[in-house]
Design a protein around this motif. Structure first.
Motif, PDB file in Angstrom:
ATOM      1  N   GLU A 228       0.817  -1.222   0.000  1.00  0.00           N
ATOM      2  CA  GLU A 228       0.000   0.000   0.000  1.00  0.00           C
ATOM      3  C   GLU A 228       0.851   1.273   0.000  1.00  0.00           C
ATOM      4  OE1 GLU A 228      -4.057   1.813   2.064  1.00  0.00           O
ATOM      5  OE2 GLU A 228      -3.047   0.091   2.976  1.00  0.00           O
ATOM      6  N   PRO A 229       1.792   1.449   0.956  1.00  0.00           N
ATOM      7  CA  PRO A 229       2.618   2.667   0.901  1.00  0.00           C
ATOM      8  C   PRO A 229       3.537   2.718  -0.323  1.00  0.00           C
ATOM      9  CG  PRO A 229       3.383   1.195   2.654  1.00  0.00           C
ATOM     10  CD  PRO A 229       2.082   0.670   2.171  1.00  0.00           C
TER      11      PRO A 229
ATOM     12  N   GLN B 197      -0.170   6.646  -6.813  1.00  0.00           N
ATOM     13  CA  GLN B 197      -1.237   7.317  -6.064  1.00  0.00           C
ATOM     14  C   GLN B 197      -1.855   6.275  -5.144  1.00  0.00           C
ATOM     15  OE1 GLN B 197      -3.874   8.483  -9.237  1.00  0.00           O
ATOM     16  NE2 GLN B 197      -4.796   6.472  -9.422  1.00  0.00           N
ATOM     17  N   HIS B 198      -2.655   6.726  -4.161  1.00  0.00           N
ATOM     18  CA  HIS B 198      -3.302   5.749  -3.288  1.00  0.00           C
ATOM     19  C   HIS B 198      -4.442   5.087  -4.068  1.00  0.00           C
ATOM     20  CE1 HIS B 198      -5.860   4.274   0.094  1.00  0.00           C
ATOM     21  NE2 HIS B 198      -4.657   3.845   0.458  1.00  0.00           N
TER      22      HIS B 198
ATOM     23  N   THR C  51      -3.002  -1.527  -4.951  1.00  0.00           N
ATOM     24  CA  THR C  51      -2.356  -2.121  -3.773  1.00  0.00           C
ATOM     25  C   THR C  51      -2.546  -3.626  -3.752  1.00  0.00           C
ATOM     26  OG1 THR C  51      -2.636  -0.121  -2.446  1.00  0.00           O
ATOM     27  CG2 THR C  51      -2.385  -2.188  -1.240  1.00  0.00           C
ATOM     28  N   GLU C  52      -3.778  -4.075  -3.996  1.00  0.00           N
ATOM     29  CA  GLU C  52      -4.089  -5.504  -3.960  1.00  0.00           C
ATOM     30  C   GLU C  52      -3.360  -6.263  -5.064  1.00  0.00           C
ATOM     31  OE1 GLU C  52      -5.334  -8.618  -2.032  1.00  0.00           O
ATOM     32  OE2 GLU C  52      -5.688  -6.565  -1.335  1.00  0.00           O
TER      33      GLU C  52
ATOM     34  N   ILE D  29       7.749   3.352   4.533  1.00  0.00           N
ATOM     35  CA  ILE D  29       8.578   2.378   3.798  1.00  0.00           C
ATOM     36  C   ILE D  29       9.987   2.344   4.383  1.00  0.00           C
ATOM     37  CG2 ILE D  29       9.666   1.867   1.572  1.00  0.00           C
ATOM     38  CD1 ILE D  29       7.147   3.261   0.287  1.00  0.00           C
ATOM     39  N   LEU D  30      10.577   3.524   4.606  1.00  0.00           N
ATOM     40  CA  LEU D  30      11.958   3.606   5.110  1.00  0.00           C
ATOM     41  C   LEU D  30      12.086   2.956   6.484  1.00  0.00           C
ATOM     42  CD1 LEU D  30      12.924   7.242   4.013  1.00  0.00           C
ATOM     43  CD2 LEU D  30      13.756   5.091   3.032  1.00  0.00           C
TER      44      LEU D  30
END
Length: 543
Positions: free
Chosen positions: A353-354, A361-362, A367-368, A497-498
């Protein structure tokens, strides 16, 4: 001589990695400029182009460099120059023919790719024709790169690759932005300019090679004066040898584009049969074949770069009949591959997701798809490496069989699985196709090299346990971050993420070090890195 070869290989590797990194990063601003509608058109044109360019050039630089270095070692420099002169004409002709085929076939390819609406056909045809111009230049350029590599000069290839990518990306981004924001042009025009950038980038890379040729020509002419002149190899024999060298690389290079091409020619029609309108199907296709795929191939790039270095050492052990050395090389190869790609792909799936938000974009569907698709990178990597091993043990003929079986599985199952599971059906068909191809490759490796897989199975289980622990630890950190950060924000996604990936990497490599597995796989190189990271401890030991 050895140090020069190592330095050249290092330069070429750095150039290739830098080129791939640039080719990945540009998709972030490109998506923001043209949106999903633009990436759909871009991808429709790029998959056929990639297939054409793979057939026309894949393996040519390596094949030509191998041929020229062979005859240079015999001090028969004229043979290499003979190949170069005739090859330039042949590759230019090949490029022009490839361009004409793709340009003229664009309407048919567009019809196969889209749902058949007239407006869609015209748009996709326009964009496909824009990218086809690059086919004129790229084969010609690949031969020049191979010629330099054959003289142990890797700099021209590395620099031209990076310049080609920089010029292409600059033209993609600037061109698309100017068309949409200054010229008030359409998305179709912007996408056409973006794909035409492949031709402009190739011109940039070619100019670099011309400059190197101008600088190196006196030295190359001196070599020609030292020619023994004892061998007269006919052009027929030369090209027979070149084709034998390049064929395996063509098959490995073309595998991924062909799997994507099957999706391109079947996805929309399959989605149409279950009542999903073409615009939504186009959007889903972009998510699968462009947006997610660009991210998923990141772990695969590690394996691809790695697999190219395998062939010489495996070939040497195999030809020399040194079974112990061959087993050691294969053990190292499979373990390093799994040690690097398994955590990368599983971590990518967990943070889908992120990662998707940071790149594009979100999007919950995106994401899936990325979450489901990410683990397939392990199969992409395994196919690349097992195909390289087949070449090392001189059984590259089986790469044809394994690829054809894999493609047949994909083609047979793609439509029924898409009709049943939508996008996930296409991913499952790819998974099953690659699995079939890899199983054939592994069986051939077992039969013809006598390699026992026992150690790899045991170590794979250990790596899987470490990845499971890493997944658990990373998951906890990620869930905690979700309490006060949102994956809907780009900046917050990058922070997530980081921190999460950093925690996961720390857990994984700690387990690798404590178990001794990392040291067994990377040996002295790991010790050198650890020494540099811990200067205080080193000084304490010295005192």
């Amino acid at each position: 001589m050895q140090s020069k070869l190592l330095r050249g290989t290092f330069i070429l590797t750095i150039g290739t990695i830098l080129s791939k990194v640039l080719g990945l990063i540009y998709v972030i601003p490109f998506f923001q400029i043209v949106g999903r509608e633009g990436t759909v058109l871009y991808q429709y044109s790029y998959v056929p182009y990639t297939v054409f360019i793979s057939v026309a050039t894949a393996g040519i630089p390596l094949a030509v460099s191998k041929f020229i270095s062979k005859y240079n070692a015999l001090e028969e420099y004229a043979v290499g120059r003979k190949l170069f002169k005739s090859g330039l004409i042949i590759m230019l002709a090949t490029g022009i023919v490839s361009f004409l085929i793709m340009y003229l076939a664009a309407p048919t390819l567009a019809e196969m790719s889209t749902s058949g609406k007239k407006a869609d056909l015209e748009d996709v045809t326009t964009v496909m024709r824009a990218v086809s111009f690059a086919l004129i230049v790229v084969p010609f350029m690949s031969l020049i790169r191979g010629f330099f590599q054959g003289h142990q000069s890797m700099g021209p290839t590395a620099v031209s690759q990076v310049v080609e990518q920089i010029v292409r990306i600059a033209f993609v981004l600037l061109g698309a932005y100017v068309v949409l924001h200054f010229l008030d042009g359409s998305i179709v025009t912007a996408a056409s300019v973006a794909t035409f950038a492949a031709f402009i980038g190739a011109i940039g890379g070619l100019l670099v090679l011309f400059w190197y040729w101008y600088k190196r020509k006196p030295y190359l002419d001196e070599l020609l004066k030292q020619d023994k002149g004892t061998m007269d190899v006919s052009l027929k024999e030369i090209y027979k040898e070149i084709l034998l060298y390049s064929a395996p690389f063509v098959l490995v290079g073309i595998a991924n584009p062909l799997f994507q091409a099957i999706d391109q020619f079947t996805f929309n029609r399959a989605m149409g049969t279950i009542g999903i309108v073409s615009k939504v199907a186009d959007s889903y296709f972009s998510i699968l074949n462009f947006e997610s795929h660009k991210i998923v191939i990141i772990p695969m790039s590690l394996a691809t770069a790695f697999s190219l270095t395998l062939v010489p050492s495996i070939t040497k052990a195999f030809v020399g009949g040194d079974q112990k050395s061959l087993n050691r090389q294969l053990n190292q190869t499979f373990q390093v591959l799994l040690f690097l790609t398994l955590p990368a792909s599983i971590g990518l799936s967990l943070l889908a997701e992120p990662v998707y938000t940071a790149f594009y974009q979100h999007d919950l569907i995106g994401t899936e798809v990325l979450r489901t698709y990410a683990p397939v990178a392990i199969l992409f990597s395994l196919y690349s490496v097992t195909a390289a091993i087949l070449q090392g043990i001189n059984e590259q003929r089986f790469t044809i069989l394994s690829l054809l079986v894999g493609l047949l599985v994909k083609l047979t199952l793609n439509i029924p699985l898409i009709e049943t599971m939508e996008i996930k059906g296409a991913i499952l068909a790819t998974t099953l196709g690659y699995t079939a191809a890899i199983l054939i490759n592994l069986i051939v490796i077992k039969i013809y090299s006598g390699y026992p897989f026992r150690l790899v199975w045991r170590r794979s289980l250990l790596i899987a346990i470490f990845v499971g622990l890493m997944w658990g630890g990373t998951g906890i950190v990620y869930k905690l971050l979700l309490l006060f950060l949102s994956p809907e924000s780009k900046i917050q996604s990058v922070i997530m993420i980081l921190i999460s990936a950093g925690a996961g990497a720390a857990i994984y490599f700690y387990l690798g070090l404590k178990s001794g597995l990392a040291r067994r796989l990377f040996g002295d190189r790991l010790d050198k890195i650890l020494t540099k990271l811990r200067p205080g401890r080193r000084r304490g030991v010295e005192n």
